[in-house]
Write a protein that holds these residues in place. Structure first.
Motif, PDB file in Angstrom:
ATOM      1  N   HIS A 162       0.755  -1.258   0.264  1.00 35.19           N
ATOM      2  CA  HIS A 162      -0.105  -0.246   0.214  1.00 35.19           C
ATOM      3  C   HIS A 162       0.963   1.334   0.196  1.00 35.19           C
ATOM      4  CE1 HIS A 162      -3.179  -2.407   1.445  1.00 35.19           C
ATOM      5  NE2 HIS A 162      -2.541  -3.237   2.005  1.00 35.19           N
ATOM      6  N   LEU A 163       1.925   1.462  -1.047  1.00 34.80           N
ATOM      7  CA  LEU A 163       2.801   2.918  -0.825  1.00 34.80           C
ATOM      8  C   LEU A 163       1.854   3.850  -0.805  1.00 34.80           C
ATOM      9  CD1 LEU A 163       6.112   0.852  -2.971  1.00 34.80           C
ATOM     10  CD2 LEU A 163       5.501   0.836  -0.324  1.00 34.80           C
ATOM     11  N   ALA A 164       1.105   4.347  -2.246  1.00 33.87           N
ATOM     12  CA  ALA A 164       1.327   4.723  -2.330  1.00 33.87           C
ATOM     13  C   ALA A 164      -0.587   5.425  -1.570  1.00 33.87           C
ATOM     14  CB  ALA A 164      -0.370   4.734  -3.694  1.00 33.87           C
ATOM     15  N   GLN A 165      -1.056   4.874  -0.534  1.00 33.65           N
ATOM     16  CA  GLN A 165      -2.236   5.008   0.587  1.00 33.65           C
ATOM     17  C   GLN A 165      -0.722   5.997   1.789  1.00 33.65           C
ATOM     18  OE1 GLN A 165      -4.160   1.778   2.072  1.00 33.65           O
ATOM     19  NE2 GLN A 165      -5.585   3.974   3.459  1.00 33.65           N
ATOM     20  N   ALA A 166      -0.059   4.991   1.991  1.00 30.95           N
ATOM     21  CA  ALA A 166       0.903   5.060   3.217  1.00 30.95           C
ATOM     22  C   ALA A 166       2.215   6.296   2.171  1.00 30.95           C
ATOM     23  CB  ALA A 166       2.224   4.420   3.187  1.00 30.95           C
ATOM     24  N   GLN A 167       2.342   7.072   1.028  1.00 32.59           N
ATOM     25  CA  GLN A 167       2.755   7.959   0.532  1.00 32.59           C
ATOM     26  C   GLN A 167       4.179   7.665   0.619  1.00 32.59           C
ATOM     27  OE1 GLN A 167       1.526  11.660   2.015  1.00 32.59           O
ATOM     28  NE2 GLN A 167      -0.803  11.691   1.568  1.00 32.59           N
ATOM     29  N   LEU A 168       4.753   6.408   0.396  1.00 35.41           N
ATOM     30  CA  LEU A 168       5.775   5.994  -0.067  1.00 35.41           C
ATOM     31  C   LEU A 168       6.949   5.915  -1.728  1.00 35.41           C
ATOM     32  CD1 LEU A 168       6.270   4.279   3.263  1.00 35.41           C
ATOM     33  CD2 LEU A 168       7.635   6.708   3.064  1.00 35.41           C
ATOM     34  N   SER A 169       7.639   5.970  -1.816  1.00 34.00           N
ATOM     35  CA  SER A 169       7.944   5.481  -2.599  1.00 34.00           C
ATOM     36  C   SER A 169       8.945   3.896  -2.194  1.00 34.00           C
ATOM     37  CB  SER A 169       8.846   6.482  -3.346  1.00 34.00           C
ATOM     38  OG  SER A 169      10.475   6.425  -2.713  1.00 34.00           O
ATOM     39  N   GLU A 170       9.160   3.312  -3.351  1.00 36.16           N
ATOM     40  CA  GLU A 170       9.389   2.114  -3.096  1.00 36.16           C
ATOM     41  C   GLU A 170      10.863   1.673  -2.676  1.00 36.16           C
ATOM     42  OE1 GLU A 170      10.088  -2.128  -5.262  1.00 36.16           O
ATOM     43  OE2 GLU A 170       9.328  -0.485  -6.701  1.00 36.16           O
ATOM     44  N   GLU A 171      12.360   2.606  -3.221  1.00 36.91           N
ATOM     45  CA  GLU A 171      12.888   3.087  -2.823  1.00 36.91           C
ATOM     46  C   GLU A 171      13.199   3.435  -1.343  1.00 36.91           C
ATOM     47  OE1 GLU A 171      12.916   2.937  -6.895  1.00 36.91           O
ATOM     48  OE2 GLU A 171      12.031   4.382  -5.872  1.00 36.91           O
ATOM     49  N   HIS A 172      12.329   4.476  -0.425  1.00 31.66           N
ATOM     50  CA  HIS A 172      12.112   5.370   0.803  1.00 31.66           C
ATOM     51  C   HIS A 172      12.077   3.705   1.070  1.00 31.66           C
ATOM     52  CE1 HIS A 172      10.525   8.124   3.799  1.00 31.66           C
ATOM     53  NE2 HIS A 172      11.836   7.891   3.462  1.00 31.66           N
ATOM     54  N   TRP A 173      10.797   2.955   1.012  1.00 32.55           N
ATOM     55  CA  TRP A 173       9.842   1.850   2.201  1.00 32.55           C
ATOM     56  C   TRP A 173      11.163   0.990   2.344  1.00 32.55           C
ATOM     57  CZ3 TRP A 173      10.347  -2.970   0.806  1.00 32.55           C
ATOM     58  CH2 TRP A 173       9.299  -4.051   2.121  1.00 32.55           C
ATOM     59  N   ARG A 174      12.066   0.820   1.288  1.00 26.18           N
ATOM     60  CA  ARG A 174      12.863  -0.171   1.125  1.00 26.18           C
ATOM     61  C   ARG A 174      13.955   0.486   2.198  1.00 26.18           C
ATOM     62  NH1 ARG A 174      13.414  -5.083   0.371  1.00 26.18           N
ATOM     63  NH2 ARG A 174      12.477  -5.019  -1.464  1.00 26.18           N
ATOM     64  N   GLU A 175      13.941   2.066   2.241  1.00 23.14           N
ATOM     65  CA  GLU A 175      15.332   2.134   2.947  1.00 23.14           C
ATOM     66  C   GLU A 175      15.080   1.745   4.451  1.00 23.14           C
ATOM     67  OE1 GLU A 175      17.713   6.132   3.950  1.00 23.14           O
ATOM     68  OE2 GLU A 175      16.021   5.949   2.315  1.00 23.14           O
ATOM     69  N   ARG A 176      13.586   2.375   4.674  1.00 21.75           N
ATOM     70  CA  ARG A 176      13.113   2.046   6.355  1.00 21.75           C
ATOM     71  C   ARG A 176      13.335   0.742   6.114  1.00 21.75           C
ATOM     72  NH1 ARG A 176       7.664   5.209   6.706  1.00 21.75           N
ATOM     73  NH2 ARG A 176       7.689   4.005   8.968  1.00 21.75           N
ATOM     74  N   TRP A 177      12.968  -0.209   5.620  1.00 14.05           N
ATOM     75  CA  TRP A 177      13.078  -1.768   5.937  1.00 14.05           C
ATOM     76  C   TRP A 177      14.457  -2.636   6.215  1.00 14.05           C
ATOM     77  CZ3 TRP A 177       9.388  -5.696   7.264  1.00 14.05           C
ATOM     78  CH2 TRP A 177       9.685  -6.918   6.986  1.00 14.05           C
ATOM     79  N   GLU A 178      14.987  -1.530   5.358  1.00 16.87           N
ATOM     80  CA  GLU A 178      16.452  -2.114   5.488  1.00 16.87           C
ATOM     81  C   GLU A 178      17.122  -1.424   7.304  1.00 16.87           C
ATOM     82  OE1 GLU A 178      18.932  -0.800   2.041  1.00 16.87           O
ATOM     83  OE2 GLU A 178      18.280  -2.564   1.221  1.00 16.87           O
ATOM     84  N   ALA A 179      16.822  -0.617   7.601  1.00 20.00           N
ATOM     85  CA  ALA A 179      17.030   0.023   8.703  1.00 20.00           C
ATOM     86  C   ALA A 179      16.436  -0.190   9.816  1.00 20.00           C
ATOM     87  CB  ALA A 179      16.945   1.672   8.591  1.00 20.00           C
ATOM     88  N   GLU A 180      14.717  -1.089   9.103  1.00 23.61           N
ATOM     89  CA  GLU A 180      14.651  -1.047  10.790  1.00 23.61           C
ATOM     90  C   GLU A 180      15.353  -3.164  11.062  1.00 23.61           C
ATOM     91  OE1 GLU A 180      12.542  -0.145  13.042  1.00 23.61           O
ATOM     92  OE2 GLU A 180      12.163   1.691  11.773  1.00 23.61           O
ATOM     93  N   ARG A 181      15.821  -3.198   9.811  1.00 23.89           N
ATOM     94  CA  ARG A 181      16.377  -4.698   9.997  1.00 23.89           C
ATOM     95  C   ARG A 181      17.356  -4.908  10.949  1.00 23.89           C
ATOM     96  NH1 ARG A 181      12.886  -9.158   7.791  1.00 23.89           N
ATOM     97  NH2 ARG A 181      15.613 -10.088   7.355  1.00 23.89           N
ATOM     98  N   TRP A 182      18.246  -3.814  10.759  1.00 26.73           N
ATOM     99  CA  TRP A 182      19.870  -3.612  11.023  1.00 26.73           C
ATOM    100  C   TRP A 182      19.792  -3.852  13.000  1.00 26.73           C
ATOM    101  CZ3 TRP A 182      21.492   1.315   8.455  1.00 26.73           C
ATOM    102  CH2 TRP A 182      21.495   1.421   7.262  1.00 26.73           C
ATOM    103  N   PHE A 183      21.428  -4.698  13.310  1.00 23.21           N
ATOM    104  CA  PHE A 183      21.044  -4.413  14.356  1.00 23.21           C
ATOM    105  C   PHE A 183      22.707  -3.643  15.266  1.00 23.21           C
ATOM    106  CE2 PHE A 183      22.345  -7.243  18.071  1.00 23.21           C
ATOM    107  CZ  PHE A 183      20.952  -7.352  18.793  1.00 23.21           C
ATOM    108  N   ILE A 184      22.321  -2.664  15.894  1.00 28.12           N
ATOM    109  CA  ILE A 184      23.665  -2.684  16.124  1.00 28.12           C
ATOM    110  C   ILE A 184      23.492  -1.982  17.612  1.00 28.12           C
ATOM    111  CG2 ILE A 184      26.044  -1.163  15.389  1.00 28.12           C
ATOM    112  CD1 ILE A 184      24.306   0.469  12.807  1.00 28.12           C
ATOM    113  N   ALA A 185      23.628  -3.265  18.363  1.00 24.15           N
ATOM    114  CA  ALA A 185      23.322  -2.946  19.912  1.00 24.15           C
ATOM    115  C   ALA A 185      24.400  -4.204  20.186  1.00 24.15           C
ATOM    116  CB  ALA A 185      21.979  -3.196  19.553  1.00 24.15           C
ATOM    117  N   ALA A 186      24.313  -3.573  22.064  1.00 26.53           N
ATOM    118  CA  ALA A 186      24.713  -4.470  22.862  1.00 26.53           C
ATOM    119  C   ALA A 186      24.977  -4.347  24.153  1.00 26.53           C
ATOM    120  CB  ALA A 186      26.916  -4.351  22.335  1.00 26.53           C
ATOM    121  N   ASP A 187      24.863  -5.491  24.822  1.00 21.68           N
ATOM    122  CA  ASP A 187      24.443  -5.312  26.156  1.00 21.68           C
ATOM    123  C   ASP A 187      25.932  -4.749  27.299  1.00 21.68           C
ATOM    124  OD1 ASP A 187      21.910  -6.071  25.515  1.00 21.68           O
ATOM    125  OD2 ASP A 187      22.222  -8.269  25.714  1.00 21.68           O
TER     126      ASP A 187
END
Length: 543
Positions: free
Chosen positions: A182-207
């Motif tokens: 639903h990219l049109a409804q969310a007002q997102l392009s495929e490139e922008h969505w892909r950038e958000r999707w990859e950033a959310e799946r990154w893991f840069i954390a340490a206990d």
């Protein structure tokens, strides 16, 4: 008050926050810094996805041996500490999905129970306050019977997944995953969505780890704000310093709780870090978090010794009223508005701003506790219970009761305030019944929500919601002499008659300067003084 009212649960002082999280922006990063962060996040994110898949495949067969095997596999391509952080995050995510699955099953069971009850009733039968009535027409009855069959099928599938240990987990979020369609409804392009999707799946954390330098080995932050990262083995060639570490050009300076953070890292106490990218703003952030030792809550009587502020939570504002230790309202009501429309960030900022103003007023008022309802709309938001009241369901669904309580407890603890949770039953009803009209004046407009704040505050103090018993009617001997003001049970004379308003002598001038008429002697037999002797005249004989 109400004969068939349910038994109220006891009020209690909410436990303080058990953790702290602060955040600062990583400014002035070079393109090389961003490239390293993206590479590390993508590499460790792929490891986290693979580990989560393995954990979900284990299901209920998970044990210490399978955990150790997964950690050994990750250690070879990262490090032992990063492998521990990934497996811990995986277990937390699986456990959260498991809890959500149980809540979903309970919600389906509640809907099925309601539908079966309403379908068993005759058409048009009226409901009660405790249970809904029958459906209005045969058409509605038929549609609800089909929905019952659908819910039963969903419930059967969910219970089967629960018993088999299967969970549905999406790294990056289910909502963002479905947004791809639903990219049109969310007002997102495929490139922008892909950038958000990859950033959310990154893991840069340490206990964090106590005893290590500055409380964390994989992500180290010095007291001067220098940030360095221990690179995984496949990316060790990107290091710009010894021991396979990469030092960022950006520095951090925590303005909020910075002194507490500095004390921890100076003493080499554990501090966990997380680095993430905000794709909408194009900014990198570093979040530091640590645990606080459990603190024993103070007794309820000690928390309310200086009075309390009762807060009624509504869809667009907090209605607050200050009460003294005896339960008497003090001053005028206060209202702190907020707007829960828009994005999640906007809603969170609105709630935070309203709570800040509420806490600042409580500090100025000198109270030590805030009373709030222990709200939980989990069982009240079902479509089957309020199917035709869509606006009401949207209203209670939009109230962030869980986040609100957690944020209020955390913010109040920083100012030395306690939060008293009370039973929310009948607060609006009884508050309006006993307090709205008596406190309404030409200069003070009392709403139902303001009166509910008084009811909440009195319940937090341990007093009944209603005021003192109303004076007896005028045909009683004491002639309505009892007072309705609140007083302590041990106060002498609390049941006595109302004292005179002035000490003027009989027949003397009133405080306003006008002379009032003195009481005159009675001219009727019924009202004559009891000391008068009555003599009956002899009957007159007429011939």
């Amino acid at each position: 008050m109400v004969g068939d009212s349910r038994k109220l649960t006891a009020s209690f002082v909410a436990s303080g926050p058990c953790g702290v999280a602060i955040r600062d922006r990583l400014k002035h990063l070079t393109p090389q810094d961003e490239g390293v962060l993206r590479a590390v996040g993508a590499h460790q994110g792929a490891l986290a996805s693979r580990d989560l898949k393995a954990r979900c495949a284990d299901g209920l067969e998970h044990n210490a041996d399978t955990w150790a095997a997964r950690k050994r596999e990750l250690t070879g391509v990262s490090s032992s500490r990063i492998a521990g952080a990934i497996t811990k995050a995986t277990h937390d995510q699986w456990a959260l999905a498991r809890r959500c699955q149980a809540a979903h099953i309970q919600k389906l069971a509640a809907g099925i129970k309601t539908l079966r009850h309403r379908l068993s009733l005759p058409l048009g039968e009226k409901g009660t306050k405790r249970a809904a009535g029958g459906y209005r027409s045969k058409n509605e009855w038929f549609r609800k019977s089909r929905r019952l069959a659908m819910l039963e099928a969903r419930h059967t599938a969910a219970v089967a997944d629960w018993q088999a240990g299967r969970v549905r987990v999406v790294r990056g979020g289910k909502r963002l995953f479905n947004t791809r369609h639903h990219l049109a409804q969310a007002q997102l392009s495929e490139e922008h969505w892909r950038e958000r999707w990859e950033a959310e799946r990154w893991f840069i954390a340490a206990d964090g780890e106590s005893g290590k330098r500055f409380g964390n080995e994989p992500i180290r932050v010095t007291p001067d704000g220098e940030v360095s990262i221990k690179l995984p083995v496949p990316l060790a060639h990107l290091a710009n310093t010894r021991n396979g570490r990469y030092v960022l050009t950006a520095t951090v300076a925590f303005a909020h709780r910075g002194a507490e953070w500095a004390d921890r890292i100076t003493a080499n106490r554990a501090v966990a870090y997380r680095i993430h990218l905000d794709t909408e703003r194009g900014r990198w952030y570093l979040t530091a978090s640590w645990q606080r030792p459990a603190v024993q809550t103070i007794p309820l009587a000690a928390a309310c010794a200086r009075g309390v502020i009762g807060v009624d939570t509504n869809a667009d504002h907090f209605a607050a009223y200050r009460l003294d230790q005896h339960g008497n309202p003090v001053g005028d009501p206060h209202r702190f508005g907020y707007d829960l429309s828009g994005t999640a960030g906007h809603r969170d900022a609105q709630i935070r701003h309203a709570l800040t103003r509420l806490i600042n007023w409580a500090v100025r008022a000198g109270v030590a506790a805030i009373g709030i309802e222990n709200l939980d709309f989990t069982a009240e938001k079902t479509r089957e219970k309020h199917g035709g009241r869509k606006q009401f369901r949207q209203l209670i669904s939009g109230m962030p009761t869980g986040k609100l309580k957690a944020r209020l407890v955390s913010m109040a603890a920083e100012h030395g305030l306690s939060v008293v949770a009370v039973d929310p039953a009948y607060t609006s009803l009884w508050g309006a019944q006993h307090w709205q009209k008596p406190l309404t004046t030409p200069h003070r407009k009392m709403s139902r929500h303001d009166a509910a704040g008084i009811a909440i505050g009195r319940r937090a103090l341990g007093h009944p919601v209603r005021r003192r018993t109303a004076p007896p009617p005028h045909d009683r001997s004491d002639r309505a002499g009892h007072r309705t003001a609140q007083a302590e049970p041990g106060d002498r004379g609390r049941e006595g008659t109302r004292p005179p308003t002035t000490d003027r002598p009989p027949g003397g001038p009133s405080p306003s300067g006008k002379r009032k008429r003195e009481p005159s002697a009675s001219n009727t037999v019924r009202d004559a003084p009891s000391t008068q002797q009555w003599v009956q005249d002899s009957l007159v004989c007429t011939g």
